[in-house]
Each structure stands twice: as structure tokens, then as C-alpha cells.
Design a protein around this motif. Structure first.
Motif, PDB file in Angstrom:
ATOM      1  N   ASP A 248     -12.633  19.676  -4.555  1.00 47.90           N
ATOM      2  CA  ASP A 248     -12.183  19.746  -3.166  1.00 47.90           C
ATOM      3  C   ASP A 248     -11.397  18.484  -2.843  1.00 47.90           C
ATOM      4  O   ASP A 248     -11.605  17.438  -3.456  1.00 47.90           O
ATOM      5  CB  ASP A 248     -13.370  19.811  -2.197  1.00 47.90           C
ATOM      6  N   VAL A 249     -10.527  18.594  -1.871  1.00 49.40           N
ATOM      7  CA  VAL A 249      -9.875  17.425  -1.285  1.00 49.40           C
ATOM      8  C   VAL A 249     -10.193  17.462   0.198  1.00 49.40           C
ATOM      9  O   VAL A 249      -9.833  18.404   0.893  1.00 49.40           O
ATOM     10  CB  VAL A 249      -8.354  17.422  -1.530  1.00 49.40           C
ATOM     11  N   ALA A 250     -10.915  16.438   0.660  1.00 49.20           N
ATOM     12  CA  ALA A 250     -11.314  16.359   2.060  1.00 49.20           C
ATOM     13  C   ALA A 250     -10.476  15.292   2.758  1.00 49.20           C
ATOM     14  O   ALA A 250     -10.017  14.334   2.134  1.00 49.20           O
ATOM     15  CB  ALA A 250     -12.798  16.007   2.159  1.00 49.20           C
ATOM     16  N   GLN A 251     -10.301  15.500   4.061  1.00 53.60           N
ATOM     17  CA  GLN A 251      -9.516  14.561   4.848  1.00 53.60           C
ATOM     18  C   GLN A 251     -10.091  14.508   6.258  1.00 53.60           C
ATOM     19  O   GLN A 251      -9.984  15.453   7.025  1.00 53.60           O
ATOM     20  CB  GLN A 251      -8.054  15.019   4.878  1.00 53.60           C
ATOM     21  N   GLY A 252     -10.728  13.381   6.587  1.00 48.92           N
ATOM     22  CA  GLY A 252     -11.254  13.198   7.930  1.00 48.92           C
ATOM     23  C   GLY A 252     -10.153  12.748   8.877  1.00 48.92           C
ATOM     24  O   GLY A 252      -9.017  12.499   8.462  1.00 48.92           O
TER      25      GLY A 252
ATOM     26  N   VAL B 223     -15.393  16.112  -6.721  1.00 49.97           N
ATOM     27  CA  VAL B 223     -15.508  16.901  -7.942  1.00 49.97           C
ATOM     28  C   VAL B 223     -16.960  17.296  -8.109  1.00 49.97           C
ATOM     29  O   VAL B 223     -17.851  16.441  -8.126  1.00 49.97           O
ATOM     30  CB  VAL B 223     -15.034  16.081  -9.175  1.00 49.97           C
ATOM     31  N   TYR B 224     -17.213  18.591  -8.229  1.00 50.64           N
ATOM     32  CA  TYR B 224     -18.557  19.115  -8.460  1.00 50.64           C
ATOM     33  C   TYR B 224     -18.677  19.461  -9.936  1.00 50.64           C
ATOM     34  O   TYR B 224     -17.844  20.174 -10.475  1.00 50.64           O
ATOM     35  CB  TYR B 224     -18.800  20.350  -7.601  1.00 50.64           C
TER      36      TYR B 224
ATOM     37  N   LEU C 102      -2.891  16.558  -6.558  1.00 48.24           N
ATOM     38  CA  LEU C 102      -2.429  16.673  -7.945  1.00 48.24           C
ATOM     39  C   LEU C 102      -3.586  16.508  -8.932  1.00 48.24           C
ATOM     40  O   LEU C 102      -3.678  17.241  -9.922  1.00 48.24           O
ATOM     41  CB  LEU C 102      -1.345  15.637  -8.235  1.00 48.24           C
ATOM     42  N   ILE C 103      -4.467  15.558  -8.662  1.00 51.11           N
ATOM     43  CA  ILE C 103      -5.626  15.371  -9.542  1.00 51.11           C
ATOM     44  C   ILE C 103      -6.526  16.597  -9.472  1.00 51.11           C
ATOM     45  O   ILE C 103      -7.043  17.059 -10.496  1.00 51.11           O
ATOM     46  CB  ILE C 103      -6.387  14.086  -9.171  1.00 51.11           C
TER      47      ILE C 103
END
Length: 192
Positions: A139-143, A156-157, A178-179
Motif C-alpha cells: 500500500d501507499v498511504a498519504q496523510g 509492505v505486508y 514506483l517501489i
């Protein structure tokens, strides 16, 4: 007498230019080079530190202020309590300002064909290796504060119990995407 000029080098046919294989954006990130976090993460971590410092310092201030007004305390004890609040607030403010820069100097990540490696820690150093074969999903999270700075957190899980959830905050949002794309298993881009 007739002279003929023969050119031993016949003009060549124009070369057909073949497209040069351009590396994919994910391959540019996954080059095995150890990188630091985005420098904007220092400013973000400082803002978070100031918020935490204020949320700790303000209740102490209110408690000390109420005790000074309402409790029958000797004058030197009141001065000592006010001084203690000033020292606590000063230490919190200093840590909130200085620690993010020090932590930034000690945090690195590397993405290659095998997976992701994270090195971090100022006092206690830790190295986390996440092989691509163990990645379940990403996931990519952004607060809201990260969004204002253009940063994101890669989560990363993995399969397993230790470090089943590995997060790396302070990445440029585009780099984090990208990662994430690179770490997805296989060409199907779907975890098994």
C-alpha cells in the motif's frame, strides 16, 4: 584516354534506427543503489514533533498554572514548578527540531531485483530485508501533512510473523508508487 573513377565504398543504405530499450520507471527505482529518504521528510517530521511537543507541554502548563493559582504553595515551590515546565518544554522543542534531521541521516533504503532493504536507527540500528517472494501486498498511504509535502508512506505486508507489516515513511509519493509496483509479485501483479 578515358578515366573512370570507381569508388570502392558504395554508399550504404541508411541505418534503420531501432528503438533503444528504455528501462521501465520501476526498474529505475530498483537499481540496487542505497538511497536516503526525501529531504522534505525532515520538515514534515519537525511539524509532527512540534505538534507532539505542544500536546505534551500544554496540559503540563495548564496543571502548573492551576496549581500556582489555586494551591497554597510556597513561592520558591511555585518558581520551581514554573522552571520545571520551562525545562520540559525546552527539551521537547529541542528534540522536536533536532531529532528528525539526525534520524534522516541514519535512514536508508535500497530496492533491487530481490526486494527491499531498510536501514534505520539512531541509537539502536536495525536492518529489515523484505524479499519479493515474501510480499503479500503493498500500500501507499498519504496523510494530510504528507500530502502537503508531496510525500507518502510505503507499507509492505509480508508472509510471516516478525515484521509482517513493514512501513517506510518519508518517500516522495511518486517514488513510493514506483517501489510498490516493483514489489508486486510476478507479471500478473497479483499476490498468490
Amino acid at each position: 584516354m578515358e578515366t573512370t573513377l570507381e569508388d570502392s565504398t558504395a554508399p550504404e543504405a541508411p541505418a534503420v534506427s531501432q528503438p533503444i530499450a528504455q528501462p521501465t520507471p520501476a526498474a529505475l527505482v530498483a537499481d540496487g543503489v542505497e538511497r536516503q529518504l526525501d529531504p522534505r521528510s525532515v520538515a514534515l517530521d519537525r511539524k509532527v514533533g512540534w505538534i507532539v511537543a505542544a500536546s505534551i507541554s500544554f496540559p503540563i502548563f495548564v496543571t502548573v498554572f492551576l496549581l500556582l493559582l489555586l494551591a497554597p504553595i510556597l513561592g520558591w515551590v511555585k518558581a520551581l514548578m514554573a522552571l520545571a515546565w520551562l525545562v520540559i518544554t525546552g527539551v521537547l522543542a529541542t528534540v522536536a527540531h533536532r531529532y528528525p534531521q539526525v534520524a534522516h541521516r541514519h535512514t536508508f533504503y535500497k530496492v533491487d531485483a530481490q526486494g527491499l532493504q531498510i536501514r534505520r536507527g539512531v541509537f539502536w540500528r536495525i536492518v529489515i530485508n523484505v524479499p519479493r517472494s515474501r510480499v503479500q501486498h503493498t500500500d501507499v498511504a498519504q496523510g494530510p501533512l504528507e500530502r502537503t509535502h508531496g510525500l507518502g508512506t510505503l507499507v509492505v505486508y509480508t508472509a510471516g510473523t516478525d515484521h509482517a507489516k513493514v512501513s517506510l515513511h518519508g518517500l516522495d509519493h511518486g517514488t513510493a508508487l514506483l517501489i510498490r509496483d516493483h514489489l508486486l509479485p510476478g507479471d500478473a501483479r497479483d499476490a498468490v
